[in-house]
Motif scaffolding. Structure first.
Motif, PDB file in Angstrom:
ATOM      1  N   GLY A  45       0.708  -1.698  -0.273  1.00 40.94           N
ATOM      2  CA  GLY A  45       0.046  -0.061   0.084  1.00 40.94           C
ATOM      3  C   GLY A  45       0.801   1.039   0.064  1.00 40.94           C
ATOM      4  N   ASN A  46       1.968   1.129  -0.387  1.00 45.99           N
ATOM      5  CA  ASN A  46       2.568   2.489  -0.763  1.00 45.99           C
ATOM      6  C   ASN A  46       3.780   2.247  -1.216  1.00 45.99           C
ATOM      7  OD1 ASN A  46       5.233   4.574   0.933  1.00 45.99           O
ATOM      8  ND2 ASN A  46       4.895   3.402   2.554  1.00 45.99           N
ATOM      9  N   LEU A  47       3.062   3.258  -2.277  1.00 50.45           N
ATOM     10  CA  LEU A  47       3.557   3.405  -3.804  1.00 50.45           C
ATOM     11  C   LEU A  47       4.614   4.192  -3.881  1.00 50.45           C
ATOM     12  CD1 LEU A  47       0.077   4.605  -5.764  1.00 50.45           C
ATOM     13  CD2 LEU A  47       1.079   2.270  -6.121  1.00 50.45           C
ATOM     14  N   GLU A  48       4.648   5.242  -3.109  1.00 51.75           N
ATOM     15  CA  GLU A  48       6.228   5.606  -2.648  1.00 51.75           C
ATOM     16  C   GLU A  48       7.405   4.270  -2.723  1.00 51.75           C
ATOM     17  OE1 GLU A  48       8.470   9.817  -0.688  1.00 51.75           O
ATOM     18  OE2 GLU A  48       5.909   8.953   0.129  1.00 51.75           O
ATOM     19  N   CYS A  49       6.977   4.216  -0.712  1.00 45.84           N
ATOM     20  CA  CYS A  49       8.517   3.526  -0.596  1.00 45.84           C
ATOM     21  C   CYS A  49       8.288   2.421  -2.706  1.00 45.84           C
ATOM     22  CB  CYS A  49       7.558   2.585   0.586  1.00 45.84           C
ATOM     23  SG  CYS A  49       9.543   1.509   0.857  1.00 45.84           S
ATOM     24  N   LYS A  50       7.241   1.733  -3.004  1.00 47.23           N
ATOM     25  CA  LYS A  50       8.344   0.534  -4.476  1.00 47.23           C
ATOM     26  C   LYS A  50       8.615   1.535  -5.347  1.00 47.23           C
ATOM     27  CE  LYS A  50       3.678  -1.717  -4.077  1.00 47.23           C
ATOM     28  NZ  LYS A  50       2.315  -1.704  -4.407  1.00 47.23           N
ATOM     29  N   GLU A  51       8.021   2.939  -5.864  1.00 48.45           N
ATOM     30  CA  GLU A  51       9.524   3.588  -6.794  1.00 48.45           C
ATOM     31  C   GLU A  51      10.670   3.818  -5.574  1.00 48.45           C
ATOM     32  OE1 GLU A  51       7.239   6.797  -7.297  1.00 48.45           O
ATOM     33  OE2 GLU A  51       5.269   6.041  -8.185  1.00 48.45           O
ATOM     34  N   SER A  52      10.627   4.811  -4.463  1.00 48.76           N
ATOM     35  CA  SER A  52      12.283   4.142  -4.078  1.00 48.76           C
ATOM     36  C   SER A  52      12.872   2.863  -4.690  1.00 48.76           C
ATOM     37  CB  SER A  52      11.795   5.009  -2.868  1.00 48.76           C
ATOM     38  OG  SER A  52      11.211   5.904  -2.459  1.00 48.76           O
ATOM     39  N   MET A  53      12.186   1.981  -4.041  1.00 55.62           N
ATOM     40  CA  MET A  53      13.184   0.483  -4.014  1.00 55.62           C
ATOM     41  C   MET A  53      13.459  -0.039  -5.182  1.00 55.62           C
ATOM     42  SD  MET A  53      11.432  -1.667  -0.987  1.00 55.62           S
ATOM     43  CE  MET A  53      12.355  -2.603  -1.193  1.00 55.62           C
ATOM     44  N   LEU A  54      12.651   0.959  -6.307  1.00 54.53           N
ATOM     45  CA  LEU A  54      13.328   0.830  -7.509  1.00 54.53           C
ATOM     46  C   LEU A  54      14.477   1.108  -7.882  1.00 54.53           C
ATOM     47  CD1 LEU A  54      10.432   1.621  -9.887  1.00 54.53           C
ATOM     48  CD2 LEU A  54      10.898  -0.777  -9.049  1.00 54.53           C
ATOM     49  N   ARG A  55      15.285   2.329  -7.275  1.00 56.37           N
ATOM     50  CA  ARG A  55      16.540   2.720  -7.128  1.00 56.37           C
ATOM     51  C   ARG A  55      17.062   1.851  -6.285  1.00 56.37           C
ATOM     52  NH1 ARG A  55      12.985   7.367  -6.647  1.00 56.37           N
ATOM     53  NH2 ARG A  55      13.540   7.345  -5.069  1.00 56.37           N
ATOM     54  N   VAL A  56      17.035   1.224  -6.003  1.00 54.20           N
ATOM     55  CA  VAL A  56      18.145   0.807  -4.432  1.00 54.20           C
ATOM     56  C   VAL A  56      18.739  -0.350  -5.151  1.00 54.20           C
ATOM     57  CG1 VAL A  56      18.147  -1.024  -2.773  1.00 54.20           C
ATOM     58  CG2 VAL A  56      16.731   0.915  -2.548  1.00 54.20           C
ATOM     59  N   ALA A  57      20.406  -0.569  -5.719  1.00 52.09           N
ATOM     60  CA  ALA A  57      20.616  -1.302  -6.334  1.00 52.09           C
ATOM     61  C   ALA A  57      21.665  -2.774  -5.739  1.00 52.09           C
ATOM     62  CB  ALA A  57      22.396  -0.286  -7.003  1.00 52.09           C
ATOM     63  N   VAL A  58      22.018  -3.347  -5.566  1.00 50.63           N
ATOM     64  CA  VAL A  58      22.138  -4.582  -5.137  1.00 50.63           C
ATOM     65  C   VAL A  58      23.820  -4.907  -6.050  1.00 50.63           C
ATOM     66  CG1 VAL A  58      22.321  -7.050  -4.219  1.00 50.63           C
ATOM     67  CG2 VAL A  58      20.044  -5.322  -4.423  1.00 50.63           C
ATOM     68  N   ALA A  59      25.138  -5.021  -5.072  1.00 54.21           N
ATOM     69  CA  ALA A  59      26.408  -5.692  -5.649  1.00 54.21           C
ATOM     70  C   ALA A  59      26.817  -6.064  -5.084  1.00 54.21           C
ATOM     71  CB  ALA A  59      27.468  -4.545  -5.542  1.00 54.21           C
ATOM     72  N   GLY A  62      32.358  -9.976  -8.337  1.00 51.30           N
ATOM     73  CA  GLY A  62      33.117  -9.738  -9.523  1.00 51.30           C
ATOM     74  C   GLY A  62      31.536  -9.065 -10.481  1.00 51.30           C
ATOM     75  N   ASN A  63      30.727  -8.008 -10.100  1.00 53.64           N
ATOM     76  CA  ASN A  63      28.930  -8.385 -11.062  1.00 53.64           C
ATOM     77  C   ASN A  63      29.150  -6.773 -10.934  1.00 53.64           C
ATOM     78  OD1 ASN A  63      28.770 -10.649 -11.947  1.00 53.64           O
ATOM     79  ND2 ASN A  63      27.729 -11.191 -10.671  1.00 53.64           N
ATOM     80  N   GLN A  64      28.862  -5.498 -11.545  1.00 53.45           N
ATOM     81  CA  GLN A  64      28.222  -4.430 -12.015  1.00 53.45           C
ATOM     82  C   GLN A  64      27.379  -4.302 -11.243  1.00 53.45           C
ATOM     83  OE1 GLN A  64      29.581  -1.666 -12.716  1.00 53.45           O
ATOM     84  NE2 GLN A  64      31.401  -2.308 -13.484  1.00 53.45           N
ATOM     85  N   PRO A  65      26.574  -3.313  -9.958  1.00 55.59           N
ATOM     86  CA  PRO A  65      25.514  -3.661  -9.055  1.00 55.59           C
ATOM     87  C   PRO A  65      24.273  -3.200 -10.057  1.00 55.59           C
ATOM     88  CG  PRO A  65      26.887  -1.712  -8.515  1.00 55.59           C
ATOM     89  CD  PRO A  65      27.304  -2.169  -9.477  1.00 55.59           C
ATOM     90  N   SER A  66      22.921  -4.316  -9.391  1.00 56.23           N
ATOM     91  CA  SER A  66      22.055  -4.588 -10.446  1.00 56.23           C
ATOM     92  C   SER A  66      21.020  -3.833  -9.658  1.00 56.23           C
ATOM     93  CB  SER A  66      21.663  -5.048 -10.907  1.00 56.23           C
ATOM     94  OG  SER A  66      22.836  -6.700 -11.850  1.00 56.23           O
ATOM     95  N   SER A  67      20.112  -2.727 -10.168  1.00 56.53           N
ATOM     96  CA  SER A  67      17.793  -3.203  -9.283  1.00 56.53           C
ATOM     97  C   SER A  67      17.758  -3.808  -8.703  1.00 56.53           C
ATOM     98  CB  SER A  67      17.377  -2.574  -9.864  1.00 56.53           C
ATOM     99  OG  SER A  67      16.622  -3.330 -10.846  1.00 56.53           O
ATOM    100  N   LEU A  68      17.569  -4.156  -6.591  1.00 54.71           N
ATOM    101  CA  LEU A  68      17.145  -4.991  -6.694  1.00 54.71           C
ATOM    102  C   LEU A  68      15.647  -5.749  -7.136  1.00 54.71           C
ATOM    103  CD1 LEU A  68      16.686  -6.565  -3.831  1.00 54.71           C
ATOM    104  CD2 LEU A  68      14.995  -4.453  -2.966  1.00 54.71           C
ATOM    105  N   LEU A  69      14.996  -5.711  -7.846  1.00 54.59           N
ATOM    106  CA  LEU A  69      14.138  -6.113  -8.671  1.00 54.59           C
ATOM    107  C   LEU A  69      14.657  -6.767  -9.755  1.00 54.59           C
ATOM    108  CD1 LEU A  69      11.059  -6.604  -8.662  1.00 54.59           C
ATOM    109  CD2 LEU A  69      11.335  -4.274 -10.623  1.00 54.59           C
TER     110      LEU A  69
END
Length: 299
Positions: A45-59, A62-69
């Motif tokens: 139920g939190n649209l703002e958080c869903k959009e913010s978490m799209l910008r979270v990168a996971v490294a 040996g690999n380049q960071p990718s989006s969490l999704l």
């Protein structure tokens, strides 16, 4: 959100870091499930958080960071069919992320082979099991329900065509219905998870309610109903408010029930204390022992 994934320069262990460690744990499927449920609660139920978490990168090493999704979808696609706990966990998180979020859907559709992967999980001959197939059907339907038609490759009509030709409408809705009526989804009735073992716990009451709430917009969108098309591209603020109202109301009812049980328990304690004080104290013998009965002289 800032506390989950802080952006400060100094290294620190944030809550989001711990959740990601659990989510991508190779040793403990249950840790993956708990982390997915925790992140799903953050997103619900939190649209703002869903959009913010799209910008979270996971490294990863040996690999380049990718989006969490993107990492979640990649790990889901690589998870072995027999690892049901992880597959369900990843799908729950994906569904909760896609629900009501146009931006999350757009990002998901831009992940290479994401649609082909969903089709492979729900098409004829798929053997992912009732839960995986049902959650995959929901994900595919959410990509239609909350699609703003800005991606020319994956418009609503294009995705409906995929459902018609590569899945089959009858198969799609049949698997959706079996999932909704499944014992696992219907087992969650109380805020506390009630299961004989961890193997029997798949959804809690809030996640179950959220997944069920997705059925109507998904059904309408896949069938091409005009109302669903007009409503789904607009951020569902009313739906968000209703979701939180339902949660608050549920816990109010639970607290009211507990207060009533506590009141009855206190009343019973008071009654027992009054009865005890009103009862005569039996005489005691010389040694101080309580005399429980007096022998009949005739014996």
């Amino acid at each position: 959100m800032a506390q989950l994934f802080p952006t400060g320069s100094e290294p620190q262990v944030a809550a989001g870091t711990l959740l990601c460690q659990g989510l991508f744990s190779d040793k403990d499927p249950l840790a993956c499930w708990f982390a997915a449920m925790g992140l799903s609660y953050v997103l619900a139920g939190n649209l703002e958080c869903k959009e913010s978490m799209l910008r979270v990168a996971v490294a990863s090493a040996g690999n380049q960071p990718s989006s969490l999704l993107g990492v979640v979808v990649a790990r889901l696609a690589r998870t072995k069919p027999e690892d049901l706990r992880r597959r369900v966990a990843f799908f729950i998180l994906v569904d909760m992320w896609l629900c009501e979020s146009v931006f999350a859907v757009k990002t998901f559709l831009q992940i290479p082979n994401s649609v082909a992967f969903l089709v492979s999980q729900v098409g004829e001959g798929a053997n992912g099991g009732l839960l995986v197939e049902g959650l995959a059907v929901l994900a595919l339907g959410l990509c239609i329900a909350h699609n703003d038609d800005t991606d020319p490759e994956w418009t609503r009509d294009a995705l409906r065509k995929v459902v018609e030709t590569r899945v089959g409408m009858e198969t799609f809705f049949g698997k959706l219905e079996r999932f909704v009526n499944s014992e696992a989804l219907g087992a969650s009735k109380r805020p506390m998870i009630e299961a004989e073992s961890a193997d029997d716990a798949w959804f809690d009451v809030e996640i179950s309610r959220s997944l069920r709430a997705m059925i109507a917009p998904v059904t309408a969108a896949v069938k091409g109903e005009t109302g669903a098309q007009m409503q789904s591209a607009v951020p569902a603020s009313d739906a968000t408010v209703n979701y939180h109202d339902q949660v608050v109301q549920q816990y109010k009812e639970m607290i009211r029930s507990q207060d009533e049980e506590l009141r009855r328990a206190k009343a019973e304690i008071t009654r027992l204390q009054a009865t005890t004080e009103a009862s005569p104290t039996p005489p005691a013998d010389a040694a101080g022992a309580t005399v429980l009965s007096t022998p009949d002289p005739a014996f």
